[in-house]
Design an enzyme around this catalytic site. Sequence first.
Site, PDB file in Angstrom:
ATOM      1  N   ASP A  99       0.854  -1.644   0.124  1.00  0.00           N
ATOM      2  CA  ASP A  99       0.097  -0.385   0.398  1.00  0.00           C
ATOM      3  C   ASP A  99       0.907   1.166   0.248  1.00  0.00           C
ATOM      4  O   ASP A  99       1.410   1.371  -1.155  1.00  0.00           O
ATOM      5  CB  ASP A  99      -0.571  -0.317   1.388  1.00  0.00           C
ATOM      6  CG  ASP A  99      -2.063   0.430   1.222  1.00  0.00           C
ATOM      7  OD1 ASP A  99      -2.975   0.857   0.545  1.00  0.00           O
ATOM      8  OD2 ASP A  99      -1.599   2.215   2.340  1.00  0.00           O
ATOM      9  N   TYR A 215      -1.551  11.551   2.666  1.00  0.00           N
ATOM     10  CA  TYR A 215      -2.232  11.618   1.419  1.00  0.00           C
ATOM     11  C   TYR A 215      -2.345  12.942   0.904  1.00  0.00           C
ATOM     12  O   TYR A 215      -2.374  13.012  -0.078  1.00  0.00           O
ATOM     13  CB  TYR A 215      -2.996  10.932   2.096  1.00  0.00           C
ATOM     14  CG  TYR A 215      -3.388   9.899   2.275  1.00  0.00           C
ATOM     15  CD1 TYR A 215      -4.073   9.238   0.574  1.00  0.00           C
ATOM     16  CD2 TYR A 215      -3.295   8.816   3.400  1.00  0.00           C
ATOM     17  CE1 TYR A 215      -4.628   7.593   0.647  1.00  0.00           C
ATOM     18  CE2 TYR A 215      -3.818   7.739   2.870  1.00  0.00           C
ATOM     19  CZ  TYR A 215      -4.124   6.495   1.830  1.00  0.00           C
ATOM     20  OH  TYR A 215      -4.557   5.870   2.051  1.00  0.00           O
ATOM     21  N   HIS A 275      -7.374  -6.744   0.555  1.00  0.00           N
ATOM     22  CA  HIS A 275      -6.049  -5.503  -0.095  1.00  0.00           C
ATOM     23  C   HIS A 275      -5.277  -5.742   0.898  1.00  0.00           C
ATOM     24  O   HIS A 275      -4.107  -5.703   0.737  1.00  0.00           O
ATOM     25  CB  HIS A 275      -6.805  -3.647   0.778  1.00  0.00           C
ATOM     26  CG  HIS A 275      -5.622  -2.876   0.548  1.00  0.00           C
ATOM     27  ND1 HIS A 275      -5.031  -3.088  -0.438  1.00  0.00           N
ATOM     28  CD2 HIS A 275      -5.160  -1.921   1.206  1.00  0.00           C
ATOM     29  CE1 HIS A 275      -3.734  -1.733  -0.056  1.00  0.00           C
ATOM     30  NE2 HIS A 275      -4.415  -1.148   1.088  1.00  0.00           N
TER      31      HIS A 275
END
Length: 298
Positions: A99, A215, A275
Amino acid sequence: MDIQHHRAEVNGIHMHYVLAGPEDAPPVVLLHGWPETWYGWRKQIPVLAEKFRLIVPDLRGYGETDKPADGYDKRNMAQDIKELIEHCGYSKVVMVGHDRGARVTTRFAKDHPEMVDRICTMDNIPTRIVFETMSGRPTGTDISPGQMAKGYWFFNFNQLVDLPEALITGREEIWLRHWLSSWSYNRELFTDEEVAEYVKAYSRPGALRGSFNDYRAAPVDTAQDLEDAEVKIQCPILTMWGADFDLVGQWFDVEAVWKTMGTDVRAVPLPECGHLCQEERPDLVNKELLDFMQDWRG
């Protein structure tokens, strides 16, 4: 787990990291994703540490590592890891990233190719490709920009200033249970004790802000990715993903995506997996990693 917790001053921050495995074994770096910490590798450490010297940090902004206001672009986060590797006394490693950690791994492999023998990326579509797909550019998927924007809504929400922290503070468990459950093939995968470890980590002062700052670096990350989009990673790449996770395995031809990123790519879909691959299918992940690294001598 026979592990040692350490702190090192690297690139202007204090980084928490775990060491495991024989000191004279070949070095392997494991980089976690979001919303996790080094603890996300707990099912790999006992197995891989039998053959390798593991360096498992909390990334900038996460866990027990410092959470400064800036420096979250992936080039700088890769510099954090470069200095940590050097601090540990190594000049070349194998790097495994899941990720967000896969984004750091990819940037590291492009910026410091002499320091990686091979890399593994897990359940990751590169940042540039995510935003190009949102904007309607052809990227090898039939998913519409609207569908992408809905599925990847958190990419945009997490970039908002202050609002995510304001809404989630005091509700960390609700927030974490949503991601840990909805991103797993087995919705009951995580025990209460495991969830509590993540709640503890994300309840620390600055922890939410640190993870969202990761982010918030997306515009800089995308610009960096565009600068060297045509440069392919030369070392071997193993890419794994959860075959049942919609945002990656169901929406993208992951093998085709990563063949645009590197010259030597092995692609492995993991069945009955969402995920959080290393947490949900450690049996398959550990086997693939051991096979991939079997001739790594350091």
